[in-house]
Design an enzyme around this catalytic site. Sequence first.
Site, short mmCIF file in Angstrom:
data_model
loop_
_atom_site.label_atom_id
_atom_site.label_comp_id
_atom_site.label_asym_id
_atom_site.label_seq_id
_atom_site.Cartn_x
_atom_site.Cartn_y
_atom_site.Cartn_z
N GLU A 60 0.81 -1.22 0.00
CA GLU A 60 0.00 0.00 0.00
C GLU A 60 0.85 1.27 0.00
O GLU A 60 0.54 2.23 -0.70
CB GLU A 60 -0.98 0.01 1.18
CG GLU A 60 -2.17 -0.93 1.03
CD GLU A 60 -1.87 -2.36 1.48
OE1 GLU A 60 -0.72 -2.63 1.90
OE2 GLU A 60 -2.79 -3.20 1.41
N HIS A 129 -9.55 -4.69 10.74
CA HIS A 129 -10.21 -4.53 9.44
C HIS A 129 -11.48 -3.69 9.54
O HIS A 129 -12.30 -3.71 8.63
CB HIS A 129 -10.57 -5.90 8.85
CG HIS A 129 -9.40 -6.66 8.30
ND1 HIS A 129 -8.32 -7.00 9.07
CD2 HIS A 129 -9.15 -7.15 7.06
CE1 HIS A 129 -7.46 -7.68 8.32
NE2 HIS A 129 -7.93 -7.77 7.10
#
Lengths: 324, 363
Positions: A60, A129
């Site tokens: 990322e 998450h």
Amino acid sequence: MPQITYRKAINDALAEEIIRDENVVIIGEEVARYNGAYKVTEGLWERFGDKRVVDAPISEAGFIGMGVGASMLGIRPVMELMFWSFAYVAWDQIINNAGQVRYMSGGLINCPIVIRGPANGGTNVGATHSHTPENFIANTPGLKVVCPATAYDAKGLMKAAIRDNDPVCVMENTLLYGETWEVPDEEYVIPLGVADIKREGTDISFIAHGRAVITALKAAEILAAEHGIQAEVLDLRSIRPLDEEAILKTVAKTHRVVLVDENKPFCGVSSQIAAMIQEQAFDDLDAPVQRVCSLDAPAIYSPALEKIQLPTPDRVVYKALQIL
Amino acid sequence: MISVTEEEVAIDPADYAQAKINKSLSSKDKIGLLREMLRIRRFEQVSLKFYNQGVMGGFLHLYIGQEAVAVGTISLMGDNDHIITAYRDHGHALAVGMSMNECMAELLGKATGCSRGKGGSMHYFAPDKNYWGGHGIVGGQTPLGLGLAYALKYKGLKGCCFCYMGDGAVNQGAYHESLNLAALWKLPVVYVIENNKYSMGTTIDRSSAMRNCLAERADGYGIVWDIANGEDLYEVRAKAHNALERAHKHSLPTVLEIDTYRYYGHSVADANAKKYRSPEEIERYKAHHDPLRLWEKRLVDEGVMTVEEIEKLDESIKDEANAAAQFALDSEFPAPETIFEDVYWEVDNNTESGSTGRHFFGD
């Protein structure tokens, strides 16, 4: 008017913008051949090919930073984060590079990048998450953040985000991807910074963004059916820029406010809205501003408890009744 | 190494002056290279005075001792070649042709600074000269440099991005992610590791695991790498040119480690600059490995310039630096209302998107 899912609405927005502007490129993990982890980019690679829809490795910081750099040279990358929770490993690239480079260069540079993906809890995947970082992003001048609550808004806001010349973070919601709304076939764009009244009311205002808008609408139905109270539901749609006028207008109309926010309560989006209301509309208030946020602990896994950790219609109704 | 270009084979390691890219230099070009190195050194010596007098704030990371790296590599740039660097950025800025005035004024936080006083020493920018900063977070610019290369390839331009970094940055994750992406997607980026041997006060042997050199790690990604002696302008140019050609002709990345040395501390505020290394070491570099003095000697030996001509050039550059100092002192600080400018493009340009909703909060 056709009914389409929130997921399809975003997919249509991406496809239309790829066709409209040759510099738009979709980059992210599993966005191309896999069709997107949540199928938001389904079919795009097949239609538009390798150049416009690019599978990135799990890096990322690397690929988001790459997108920022490419945007400085006029590419308009739409970067998918499989979860906004994964943004935390790319934080330096998002906050320091996308967010600050225009300022530090005295306005010589701009970054027309979109970073998008789901940012929500409620899916039994545990704390790592389930983050909702819209408050962190909105705390950074230089970045913009939008949180669509419906398919119609998701499409219109996504198109505005891609055409915007500043970095825009679009926070979606996996629990909404499969929900359907009416979306016209005709082209439309929803400007950033314009809130939307999702339900007219006269007795109390619920102010929310993202999926909390749906929660607020359900609470409003309960109040109407069981208590004869008409709640107005204002959907912020965009956190930064923020439609302050719309907030002040609904406060002046109903004089009572419950803020519904899936952020944690401490320094969440609703903290800012509450401060703003007391500063600018104190005399319009007939009761203290109330807040319904996620319960203030890391997102719990246990499905039974996770349901009550997020704002629920019942909690909104309870808070509303306390000030009516 | 995965590929060797023709030009690489053509270099005689014994004498980089004979490399094609250097043989093509005219006397004027060679004097130009000296001028750029002198501009960096004289500019920074004046800025150091400012810092010591308390005229400027923040950090001041001096490039003195490393001049041949920026000047040598940047001298190769064509229209579609771009650069980006870290916070030790004055050398690159001056080498791409930024004026001493705008750079000096930025140090003092003046409105006439290259970043209108919003960036300071670590954040110089000149996109019109293909110079994308000036970045403060160690290694943070490495994905940005990759992105510039990505944009070039996307647009079908034959160009390259030189992405500079220090030896301390090689241990940042973002750099390794960038190397993987650069190799995977065949992007025309050259990572130039300016190895000055100290990441702040930590020597390489205490910070970096390696076999022989830092660039060698590129092997793990299948990226061609090379090392160069940063005191020799000819060598820097010859080896950087190979990397540039690899990017232009084959759209492939390179890691180029350039051995160099900084005479001052990590920043001027580095209180231990002479503790983690010996004063003798610093003196040895100044006396025997100074890229500027060595280039001057070259030019005299080659009959390009006389000592007197060099002195005259140097004096004119000192004048330029002193004039820039005066310009900076005489310039105004930015007006308070400019705090809210240059945050959002849409607001600055008064567009429809910039006028819907509130962008700034508080009083």
